[in-house]
Design an enzyme around this catalytic site. Structure first.
Site, mmCIF file in Angstrom:
data_model
loop_
_atom_site.group_PDB
_atom_site.id
_atom_site.type_symbol
_atom_site.label_atom_id
_atom_site.label_comp_id
_atom_site.label_asym_id
_atom_site.label_seq_id
_atom_site.Cartn_x
_atom_site.Cartn_y
_atom_site.Cartn_z
ATOM 1 N N ARG A 111 0.835 -1.202 0.000
ATOM 2 C CA ARG A 111 0.000 0.000 0.000
ATOM 3 C C ARG A 111 0.873 1.257 0.000
ATOM 4 N NH1 ARG A 111 -3.773 2.331 4.789
ATOM 5 N NH2 ARG A 111 -4.991 3.791 3.561
ATOM 6 N N ASP A 135 3.112 6.064 -2.613
ATOM 7 C CA ASP A 135 4.297 6.847 -2.957
ATOM 8 C C ASP A 135 4.365 7.085 -4.461
ATOM 9 O OD1 ASP A 135 6.885 8.111 -2.494
ATOM 10 O OD2 ASP A 135 7.787 6.304 -3.334
ATOM 11 N N GLY A 168 5.423 10.135 -8.368
ATOM 12 C CA GLY A 168 6.352 9.106 -8.815
ATOM 13 C C GLY A 168 7.004 8.315 -7.692
ATOM 14 N N SER A 207 9.284 9.854 -1.500
ATOM 15 C CA SER A 207 8.864 11.104 -0.850
ATOM 16 C C SER A 207 7.933 10.831 0.324
ATOM 17 C CB SER A 207 8.182 12.031 -1.865
ATOM 18 O OG SER A 207 7.167 11.350 -2.569
ATOM 19 N N GLU A 238 4.235 14.322 2.821
ATOM 20 C CA GLU A 238 3.246 13.358 2.329
ATOM 21 C C GLU A 238 2.736 12.430 3.434
ATOM 22 O OE1 GLU A 238 4.311 11.163 -1.207
ATOM 23 O OE2 GLU A 238 5.151 12.962 -2.142
ATOM 24 N N ASN A 295 -2.709 9.041 4.045
ATOM 25 C CA ASN A 295 -1.521 8.295 4.475
ATOM 26 C C ASN A 295 -1.439 8.122 5.990
ATOM 27 O OD1 ASN A 295 -0.653 8.050 1.823
ATOM 28 N ND2 ASN A 295 0.542 9.945 1.898
ATOM 29 N N PRO A 342 -6.671 7.904 -5.703
ATOM 30 C CA PRO A 342 -8.098 7.589 -5.727
ATOM 31 C C PRO A 342 -8.554 7.268 -4.310
ATOM 32 C CG PRO A 342 -6.808 5.731 -6.538
ATOM 33 C CD PRO A 342 -5.844 6.852 -6.316
ATOM 34 N N HIS A 397 -5.864 -5.885 -2.862
ATOM 35 C CA HIS A 397 -6.734 -5.985 -1.688
ATOM 36 C C HIS A 397 -6.929 -7.431 -1.242
ATOM 37 C CE1 HIS A 397 -8.839 -1.847 -2.501
ATOM 38 N NE2 HIS A 397 -7.574 -1.734 -2.148
ATOM 39 N N THR A 398 -6.316 -8.363 -1.963
ATOM 40 C CA THR A 398 -6.416 -9.765 -1.565
ATOM 41 C C THR A 398 -5.636 -10.045 -0.282
ATOM 42 O OG1 THR A 398 -6.212 -12.046 -2.341
ATOM 43 C CG2 THR A 398 -4.420 -10.561 -2.916
ATOM 44 N N ASP A 408 -9.855 -9.611 2.575
ATOM 45 C CA ASP A 408 -10.224 -10.885 1.961
ATOM 46 C C ASP A 408 -10.570 -11.857 3.095
ATOM 47 O OD1 ASP A 408 -10.352 -13.374 0.796
ATOM 48 O OD2 ASP A 408 -8.350 -13.323 -0.081
ATOM 49 N N ASP A 423 -3.709 -14.144 -3.724
ATOM 50 C CA ASP A 423 -4.387 -15.011 -4.681
ATOM 51 C C ASP A 423 -5.517 -14.225 -5.350
ATOM 52 O OD1 ASP A 423 -6.386 -14.843 -2.740
ATOM 53 O OD2 ASP A 423 -5.937 -16.809 -1.885
#
Length: 322
Positions: free
Chosen positions: A56, A61, A66, A70, A83, A89, A159, A189-190, A237, A245
């Site tokens: 994550r 980052d 990029g 940072s 950041e 964050n 997002p 997110h698995t 999950d 998976d």
């Protein structure tokens, strides 16, 4: 791991990535890969939350200005509101920061002033994904660390779970990712967990009817004190939370996704066919995830004089930057 279209991918990547190579440290720091691998194994074995935490952090980052580390800069008298201080964050894993710090310390002992923090983040993320069952992908090296870290740039790039699918897609396409890339990357997110506040509006005061009833009941119990205890969270999950998976895609087709954005992914006509494909074919997901991660890992990287090799990952070398 080779792809038939790897050369075409290379041509489509940001120009600065052309300066990166797989063997960047072969002569200047030959023990780099081994140091990363050993630290990853030790940390992940002790703290299973390390892999999803770093994955994550890596994405947060890279998507903000990029892959330049940072996000590692701590606020100080010279650098206010970095950041790390941005609201999205705030819940990043302390274990993710810890593993990078450990690797950096060992690398500095072996090869002082050679290896950037941003390369450590990219390499360690790949090794952790592989360790928990995910696909192997190439990590080209030679990034430099940023000289700027500004919290204001985070919201403009990341997002969020509250966005519409149009808004989420726009965030990815603005960075030259396809919808297929986006769906594959969301498959991260698995593994890991999400804090209750991120999906509380789906279970309180009333239950979102698109949620599986049994999942909703369980979440209402787990998260009942989330306003008091901000650390309360649930596994992303429910089937195999510690294994990389394709279960995430199977889950969201059954109403077993925690986030509103997970639900949207499973019903939007632009994304549902891809979700269904990945739910049926784990290898298709792995192949696309690996390709997408290679693209993320070279997003707007800094090379040459555009960056530096930090002595410490949490502060700039001269520690006086805007």
């Amino acid at each position: 791991m080779a792809y038939p279209i790897l050369f075409l991918i290379f041509l489509s990547l940001p120009f600065s990535s052309a300066k990166l190579t797989l063997k960047y440290y072969n002569t200047t720091c030959p023990s780099f890969e081994k140091i990363v691998r050993e630290n990853v194994f030790t940390k992940q074995s002790a703290v299973p939350a390390t892999a999803p935490g770093l994955l994550r952090m890596f994405f947060h980052d890279c998507i903000t200005d990029g892959c330049d580390a940072s996000i590692l800069i701590a606020s100080s008298a010279y650098n206010h509101h970095t950041e790390r201080d941005a609201e999205p964050n705030a819940a990043l894993s302390g274990d993710a920061f810890d593993i990078i710090s450990r690797i950096k310390n060992d690398v500095e002992l072996a090869c002082p002033g050679i290896v950037s923090c941003s390369d450590i983040v990219a390499q360690a993320t790949r090794d952790l994904v592989k360790m928990v069952g995910g696909p192997y992908y190439n990590v080209r090296l030679g990034r430099k660390d940023s000289k700027v870290s500004d919290a204001r740039r985070v919201d403009a790039s990341l997002p969020t779970t509250k966005m519409t699918m149009d808004q989420i897609i726009e965030k990815f396409t603005a960075k030259k990712f396809s919808i297929r890339d986006m769906v594959a990357l969301t498959g991260a997110h698995t593994i890991g967990f999400t804090h209750c506040k991120e999906f509380s509006d789906r279970i309180y005061p009333t239950v979102d009817p698109t949620l599986h009833p049994k999942l909703a009941a369980g979440l209402r119990q787990i998260c009942q004190n989330y306003t008091v205890d901000k650390s309360m969270a649930a596994f992303n999950d429910v089937r195999s939370p510690s294994t990389f998976d394709n279960a995430f895609f199977k889950n969201i087709l059954r109403g077993l996704g925690l986030l509103r954005s997970d639900y949207l992914l499973s019903v939007d006509p632009r994304t549902r066919p891809i979700v269904e494909e990945y739910a049926k074919d784990q290898q298709a997901f792995f192949k696309d995830f690996a390709k997408a991660m290679e693209k993320v890992s070279v997003l707007d990287v800094k090379t040459g004089h555009k960056g530096e090799v930090r002595n410490r990952c949490d502060q700039f070398n001269n520690n006086i930057h805007a």
